[in-house]
Design a protein around this motif. Sequence first.
Motif, PDB file in Angstrom:
ATOM      1  N   HIS A 172      75.344 -23.915  75.030  1.00  0.00           N
ATOM      2  CA  HIS A 172      75.074 -24.439  76.191  1.00  0.00           C
ATOM      3  C   HIS A 172      76.285 -23.819  77.111  1.00  0.00           C
ATOM      4  O   HIS A 172      77.240 -23.618  76.965  1.00  0.00           O
ATOM      5  N   ARG A 173      75.836 -23.810  78.482  1.00  0.00           N
ATOM      6  CA  ARG A 173      76.927 -23.147  79.534  1.00  0.00           C
ATOM      7  C   ARG A 173      78.085 -23.793  79.677  1.00  0.00           C
ATOM      8  O   ARG A 173      79.250 -23.211  80.065  1.00  0.00           O
ATOM      9  N   GLY A 174      77.992 -25.149  79.862  1.00  0.00           N
ATOM     10  CA  GLY A 174      79.233 -25.914  79.975  1.00  0.00           C
ATOM     11  C   GLY A 174      80.155 -25.663  79.134  1.00  0.00           C
ATOM     12  O   GLY A 174      81.311 -25.410  79.420  1.00  0.00           O
ATOM     13  N   ASP A 175      79.873 -25.607  77.660  1.00  0.00           N
ATOM     14  CA  ASP A 175      80.977 -25.332  76.784  1.00  0.00           C
ATOM     15  C   ASP A 175      81.376 -23.967  76.895  1.00  0.00           C
ATOM     16  O   ASP A 175      82.562 -23.675  76.454  1.00  0.00           O
ATOM     17  N   ALA A 176      80.708 -23.115  76.944  1.00  0.00           N
ATOM     18  CA  ALA A 176      80.948 -21.719  77.111  1.00  0.00           C
ATOM     19  C   ALA A 176      81.966 -21.350  78.232  1.00  0.00           C
ATOM     20  O   ALA A 176      83.027 -20.781  78.116  1.00  0.00           O
ATOM     21  N   PHE A 177      81.330 -22.087  79.410  1.00  0.00           N
ATOM     22  CA  PHE A 177      82.487 -21.907  80.628  1.00  0.00           C
ATOM     23  C   PHE A 177      83.817 -22.532  80.339  1.00  0.00           C
ATOM     24  O   PHE A 177      84.746 -21.940  80.702  1.00  0.00           O
ATOM     25  N   ALA A 178      83.768 -23.674  79.978  1.00  0.00           N
ATOM     26  CA  ALA A 178      84.973 -24.440  79.588  1.00  0.00           C
ATOM     27  C   ALA A 178      85.956 -23.797  78.313  1.00  0.00           C
ATOM     28  O   ALA A 178      87.066 -23.727  79.111  1.00  0.00           O
ATOM     29  N   ALA A 179      85.305 -23.400  77.523  1.00  0.00           N
ATOM     30  CA  ALA A 179      86.195 -22.777  76.424  1.00  0.00           C
ATOM     31  C   ALA A 179      86.688 -21.359  76.979  1.00  0.00           C
ATOM     32  O   ALA A 179      87.718 -21.036  76.627  1.00  0.00           O
ATOM     33  N   CYS A 180      85.891 -20.749  77.597  1.00  0.00           N
ATOM     34  CA  CYS A 180      86.316 -19.280  78.253  1.00  0.00           C
ATOM     35  C   CYS A 180      87.565 -19.615  79.156  1.00  0.00           C
ATOM     36  O   CYS A 180      88.572 -18.892  79.071  1.00  0.00           O
ATOM     37  N   SER A 181      87.386 -20.589  80.099  1.00  0.00           N
ATOM     38  CA  SER A 181      88.480 -20.730  81.049  1.00  0.00           C
ATOM     39  C   SER A 181      89.792 -21.393  80.398  1.00  0.00           C
ATOM     40  O   SER A 181      90.649 -21.064  80.832  1.00  0.00           O
ATOM     41  N   PHE A 182      89.495 -22.161  79.487  1.00  0.00           N
ATOM     42  CA  PHE A 182      90.679 -22.853  78.528  1.00  0.00           C
ATOM     43  C   PHE A 182      91.531 -21.659  77.988  1.00  0.00           C
ATOM     44  O   PHE A 182      92.576 -21.601  77.831  1.00  0.00           O
ATOM     45  N   ILE A 183      90.790 -20.697  77.225  1.00  0.00           N
ATOM     46  CA  ILE A 183      91.412 -19.604  76.598  1.00  0.00           C
ATOM     47  C   ILE A 183      92.208 -18.788  77.369  1.00  0.00           C
ATOM     48  O   ILE A 183      93.186 -18.516  76.978  1.00  0.00           O
ATOM     49  N   MET A 184      91.578 -18.548  78.683  1.00  0.00           N
ATOM     50  CA  MET A 184      92.333 -17.490  79.665  1.00  0.00           C
ATOM     51  C   MET A 184      93.764 -18.096  80.149  1.00  0.00           C
ATOM     52  O   MET A 184      94.441 -17.628  80.234  1.00  0.00           O
ATOM     53  N   ASP A 185      93.221 -19.695  80.247  1.00  0.00           N
ATOM     54  CA  ASP A 185      94.497 -20.301  80.844  1.00  0.00           C
ATOM     55  C   ASP A 185      95.651 -20.614  80.118  1.00  0.00           C
ATOM     56  O   ASP A 185      96.853 -20.052  80.307  1.00  0.00           O
ATOM     57  N   ALA A 186      95.356 -20.615  78.811  1.00  0.00           N
ATOM     58  CA  ALA A 186      96.331 -20.908  77.767  1.00  0.00           C
ATOM     59  C   ALA A 186      96.860 -19.598  77.366  1.00  0.00           C
ATOM     60  O   ALA A 186      98.086 -19.311  76.964  1.00  0.00           O
ATOM     61  N   LEU A 187      96.307 -18.297  77.491  1.00  0.00           N
ATOM     62  CA  LEU A 187      96.957 -17.034  77.429  1.00  0.00           C
ATOM     63  C   LEU A 187      98.019 -16.782  78.222  1.00  0.00           C
ATOM     64  O   LEU A 187      98.933 -16.202  78.001  1.00  0.00           O
ATOM     65  N   LYS A 188      97.752 -17.236  79.522  1.00  0.00           N
ATOM     66  CA  LYS A 188      98.792 -17.040  80.651  1.00  0.00           C
ATOM     67  C   LYS A 188     100.039 -17.816  80.242  1.00  0.00           C
ATOM     68  O   LYS A 188     101.015 -17.638  80.690  1.00  0.00           O
ATOM     69  N   THR A 189      99.888 -18.797  79.437  1.00  0.00           N
ATOM     70  CA  THR A 189     101.220 -19.901  79.529  1.00  0.00           C
ATOM     71  C   THR A 189     101.651 -19.758  78.041  1.00  0.00           C
ATOM     72  O   THR A 189     102.891 -20.277  77.763  1.00  0.00           O
ATOM     73  N   SER A 190     100.754 -19.548  76.720  1.00  0.00           N
ATOM     74  CA  SER A 190     101.180 -19.856  75.652  1.00  0.00           C
ATOM     75  C   SER A 190     101.226 -18.719  74.709  1.00  0.00           C
ATOM     76  O   SER A 190     102.019 -18.407  73.752  1.00  0.00           O
ATOM     77  N   ALA A 191     100.752 -17.437  75.033  1.00  0.00           N
ATOM     78  CA  ALA A 191     100.802 -16.228  74.304  1.00  0.00           C
ATOM     79  C   ALA A 191     102.217 -15.458  74.589  1.00  0.00           C
ATOM     80  O   ALA A 191     102.478 -15.325  75.640  1.00  0.00           O
ATOM     81  N   PRO A 192     102.672 -14.915  73.619  1.00  0.00           N
ATOM     82  CA  PRO A 192     104.002 -14.116  73.724  1.00  0.00           C
ATOM     83  C   PRO A 192     103.586 -12.838  74.223  1.00  0.00           C
ATOM     84  O   PRO A 192     103.902 -11.670  73.697  1.00  0.00           O
ATOM     85  N   PHE A 193     103.493 -12.607  75.567  1.00  0.00           N
ATOM     86  CA  PHE A 193     103.292 -11.471  76.321  1.00  0.00           C
ATOM     87  C   PHE A 193     104.568 -11.322  77.460  1.00  0.00           C
ATOM     88  O   PHE A 193     104.423 -12.678  78.020  1.00  0.00           O
ATOM     89  N   TRP A 194     105.089 -10.289  77.850  1.00  0.00           N
ATOM     90  CA  TRP A 194     105.850 -10.244  78.863  1.00  0.00           C
ATOM     91  C   TRP A 194     105.441  -9.093  79.729  1.00  0.00           C
ATOM     92  O   TRP A 194     105.062  -8.023  79.457  1.00  0.00           O
ATOM     93  N   LYS A 195     105.224  -9.415  81.110  1.00  0.00           N
ATOM     94  CA  LYS A 195     104.817  -8.613  81.978  1.00  0.00           C
ATOM     95  C   LYS A 195     105.836  -7.907  83.065  1.00  0.00           C
ATOM     96  O   LYS A 195     106.433  -8.957  83.696  1.00  0.00           O
TER      97      LYS A 195
END
Length: 151
Positions: free
Chosen positions: A103-126
Amino acid sequence: MNYSVSVQEQDFDAAGEYQALRDSGAGTGAIATFSGLVRDSGDLHGVTGLFLEHYPGMTEQVITGLIAQASARWDVRKARVVHRVGELALGDQIVFVGVCSAHRGDAFAACSFIMDALKTSAPFWKKELSGSSGHWVEQKDSDLARHKEWE
């Protein structure tokens, strides 16, 4: 749950990534994707490119954990994350996040969550590049606040 994570210097084919998600099976009713690009503004004015570093091995492990968190909260049938590192020019693709669900709700929410978490939790330096100078970007309060909303 089926997932795949790549951290790489080379560009990726967003259409090909989408098609691989689309081929995930008959239970898939929705696919949500996000693609991030290098833009000409940020902390510096006149950004000409970016340089991204990461912690090899740890980065992939953290991203896999983020996908697992999303899968525990939403119906994630398949997920794909591609994140580039190294020197990138204006307009280059930086990241692709794709999620399949029934379903779209789960797909949208999970995609957005993963992207938001990438910005704050994954060890990248820009590092933003501008002419002959550069500036290491610090984590933004707005990104932290957005990720906190998921708690």
